[in-house]
Scaffold this active site. Structure first.
Site, short mmCIF file in Angstrom:
data_model
loop_
_atom_site.label_atom_id
_atom_site.label_comp_id
_atom_site.label_asym_id
_atom_site.label_seq_id
_atom_site.Cartn_x
_atom_site.Cartn_y
_atom_site.Cartn_z
N LYS A 59 0.84 -1.19 0.00
CA LYS A 59 0.00 0.00 0.00
C LYS A 59 0.88 1.25 0.00
CE LYS A 59 -2.54 3.14 2.90
NZ LYS A 59 -2.06 4.16 2.02
N GLY A 113 6.90 5.81 7.59
CA GLY A 113 5.85 6.80 7.75
C GLY A 113 5.96 7.46 9.11
N SER A 114 4.84 7.91 9.62
CA SER A 114 4.86 8.68 10.87
C SER A 114 5.01 7.77 12.08
CB SER A 114 3.58 9.51 11.00
OG SER A 114 2.49 8.70 11.38
N THR A 115 5.58 8.34 13.13
CA THR A 115 5.74 7.61 14.39
C THR A 115 4.39 7.25 14.98
OG1 THR A 115 7.82 8.78 14.81
CG2 THR A 115 6.77 7.73 16.70
N GLY A 116 3.43 8.15 14.90
CA GLY A 116 2.11 7.89 15.45
C GLY A 116 1.42 6.70 14.81
N VAL A 117 1.48 6.62 13.50
CA VAL A 117 0.87 5.49 12.77
C VAL A 117 1.58 4.20 13.13
CG1 VAL A 117 0.48 4.48 10.50
CG2 VAL A 117 -0.02 6.90 10.88
N GLU A 144 10.70 2.63 9.79
CA GLU A 144 11.48 3.87 9.83
C GLU A 144 10.47 4.99 9.88
OE1 GLU A 144 12.70 7.35 8.59
OE2 GLU A 144 13.03 6.30 6.69
N CYS A 180 12.90 12.46 5.64
CA CYS A 180 12.99 12.03 7.04
C CYS A 180 14.29 12.52 7.67
CB CYS A 180 12.95 10.50 7.12
SG CYS A 180 11.58 9.74 6.24
N GLU A 235 8.49 17.60 14.82
CA GLU A 235 8.73 17.35 13.40
C GLU A 235 7.73 18.16 12.58
OE1 GLU A 235 9.54 13.52 10.55
OE2 GLU A 235 7.79 13.43 11.86
#
Length: 543
Positions: free
Chosen positions: A212, A265-269, A293, A327, A425
């Site tokens: 995806k 992608g993002s740390t939250g996801v 990462e 990043c 960020e």
């Protein structure tokens, strides 16, 4: 049946073309850009042997020219995730059994196709779809992606050759098999090469993949998928789908055959993914591999002994190439008081000289940020800094969304080293600097290490070698990729394996053997030529 040890020697990095005046590559790339803009692409999902068109279409637009339509992609839903998993599992046995040399040849051929006839198309779709200038597209969509394919084949060849010792009368061996189940690859918008590497590195190891991409990277992702198909990738090995993240997670993370996720992608996801997998752990046939990462708040630490021109250049390139949407982009800088005036002057002069606009004009150094959501987030940070007494905007700061998502490269000087833009960020062309007392370098080392939860990239700029050594040691855990007298971006496959720790990910180092081990499961086989026929050992006898 195999009759040889097929060793693939270490390759050379793909040469970066210049696209200078009068070059054939510049002429051809401009032709392809015009060709791509002259037609509207109809982009299907690729599930098994099928090109899936749902009729639920979304349009794709260049971020720098939002009125233009590049084409439409067909949105999937929950049933298409199920179909992709089923297609992957159906292809699994034959793909895993395919000899290594034939598996490897597919990816080596894909690399050659990108290096030759498809080079302007990979670059062109990246430039138009992700608003990268010609050089940024070349080092990403062409060179880095080619390097990932070629170097990973070499590294996997080396792994397969690693075997244990055997003692007298015993033959020991290791076999490296793919994971049980399917691997999920979730890829970001900002690097076409990451979009290509995450699914192919797992597939190369014999795994089957559901891929995806970010919706804002679909235009170049589908081009790479077409190249893989032309290179001979069997149906179902990699399945490319366009669905919303929650829908994807609902199906994949509750499936018993889920074997691992390869994520950028993002740390939250990523945190939410990990939590969901933990909650579902009893459903899986095997513990899934989790490779990610994520974010970064990457630093550039300048010592009083630094060359101001080196520091300013590292900041101008490191913070603003590809609009800071890397990043690894430099987003916080610590400048000593003795050099502050000169470095700030060079930053202001450099930003004034930047040209900003469309990617078709090759003289533009700056293009657009990826979409309106990103534009609004970055613009909010700039506007808040403009109003805040704790910060001054000393360069740039203008925004314009009339024709595209344009944000002028911006430098914020923070009076407080814990100011919000020094810590959070932003993922855009915003650099925050803090001027420190040149006599208090040790205090700043501690500040650099503790200000951010991330640990992706960072740089030390200094001519004093004792300071270089001190910073390298003190900041050991602050950056997975550490640079000396250079910008903190531009890692090259085979030269600087990439990845960070802390809130920046699992540090599994894309572009090295370390990453590939994560997609393999080893089995030890011991064969005894003369097995014992009596359980008794000599120590049992008294005489």
């Amino acid at each position: 049946m195999n009759y040889g040890d097929f060793h693939l020697p270490i390759p050379s990095n793909e040469p970066v073309l210049t696209y200078g005046p009068g070059t054939s590559e510049k002429k051809r790339l401009k032709e392809v850009l015009a060709e791509l803009k002259s037609e509207e692409a109809d982009i299907p999902m690729y599930i098994g042997a099928k090109e899936v068109r749902t009729g639920k279409k979304s349009s794709l637009h260049p971020p720098h020219e939002k009125s233009h339509v590049l084409g439409y992609y067909h949105n999937g839903d929950e049933k298409h995730v199920h179909q992709a998993i089923e297609a992957a599992l159906a292809a699994k046995a034959s793909w895993a059994e395919l000899s290594w040399e034939n598996r490897a040849s597919i990816f080596l051929k894909a690399a050659d196709l990108i290096a030759t006839k498809y080079r302007p198309y990979m670059n062109g779709t990246t430039m138009l779809g992700q608003s990268k200038n010609a050089y940024q597209a070349e080092i990403d969509a062409a060179c880095e992606l080619i390097d990932f394919l070629r170097f990973n084949v070499h590294y996997l060849s080396e792994i397969y050759r690693q075997q244990p010792l055997s003692s007298a009368g015993v033959h020991n061996r290791l076999e490296y098999r793919p994971l049980e189940g399917f691997v999920l690859a979730v890829t970001p918008f900002n690097f076409t090469a990451i979009g290509g590497n995450l699914p192919t590195s797992a597939a190369m190891c014999g795994n089957v993949v559901v891929w995806k991409p970010a919706h804002t990277q679909i235009y170049s992702a589908q081009m790479f998928m077409r190249i893989l198909k032309e290179a001979g990738l069997p149906d179902g090995v990699i399945n490319l789908i366009y669905v919303d993240g929650p829908v994807l997670g609902k199906v994949c993370f509750s499936h018993p055959d889920f074997a691992g996720v390869h994520f950028t992608g993002s740390t939250g996801v990523f945190n939410q993914m990990w939590k969901t997998m933990g909650e579902n752990i009893s459903k899986y046939k095997t513990y899934p591999r989790i490779v990610g990462e994520t974010g970064g708040k990457d630093f550039l630490l300048i010592h009083s002994s630094a060359d101001p021109a080196v520091a300013a250049t590292a900041l101008l390139r490191g913070a603003f190439e590809y609009q800071g949407q890397k990043c690894s982009a430099a987003s916080r800088a610590y400048i000593p008081s003795n050099l502050a005036d000169e470095i700030k002057k060079q930053l202001k002069d450099g930003i004034k000289s930047f040209k900003m606009g469309t990617v078709e004009d090759f003289s533009n150094f700056i293009n657009a940020v990826i979409d309106e959501k990103s534009f609004d987030k970055i613009a909010d940070y700039i506007e808040n800094a403009r109003k805040d007494k704790k910060a001054d905007i000393i360069a740039g700061g203008k925004t314009d969304k009339k024709k595209g998502w344009f944000i002028e490269p911006t430098v914020i000087e923070a009076k407080d080293p814990q100011y919000v833009t020094m810590c959070e960020e932003i993922f855009g062309p915003v650099l925050t600097i803090y001027v420190y007392n040149a006599n208090k370098f040790n205090d700043v080392l501690e500040l650099v290490d503790t200000t951010s939860p991330y640990a992706l990239t960072g740089s030390i700029i200094a001519r004093d070698r004792s300071i270089v050594e001190l910073a390298t040691n003190k900041l050991r855990n602050a950056a997975g990729n550490f640079y000396i007298n250079d910008k903190p971006t531009g890692a090259v496959v085979g030269q600087q394996p990439f990845g960070g720790a802390r809130a920046s990910g699992t540090n599994d180092k894309a572009g090295s053997m370390l990453n590939l081990y994560r997609w393999l499961s080893a089995r030890t086989i011991k064969e005894t030529f003369n097995p014992p026929t009596d359980y008794k050992y000599p120590f049992l006898a008294e005489k």
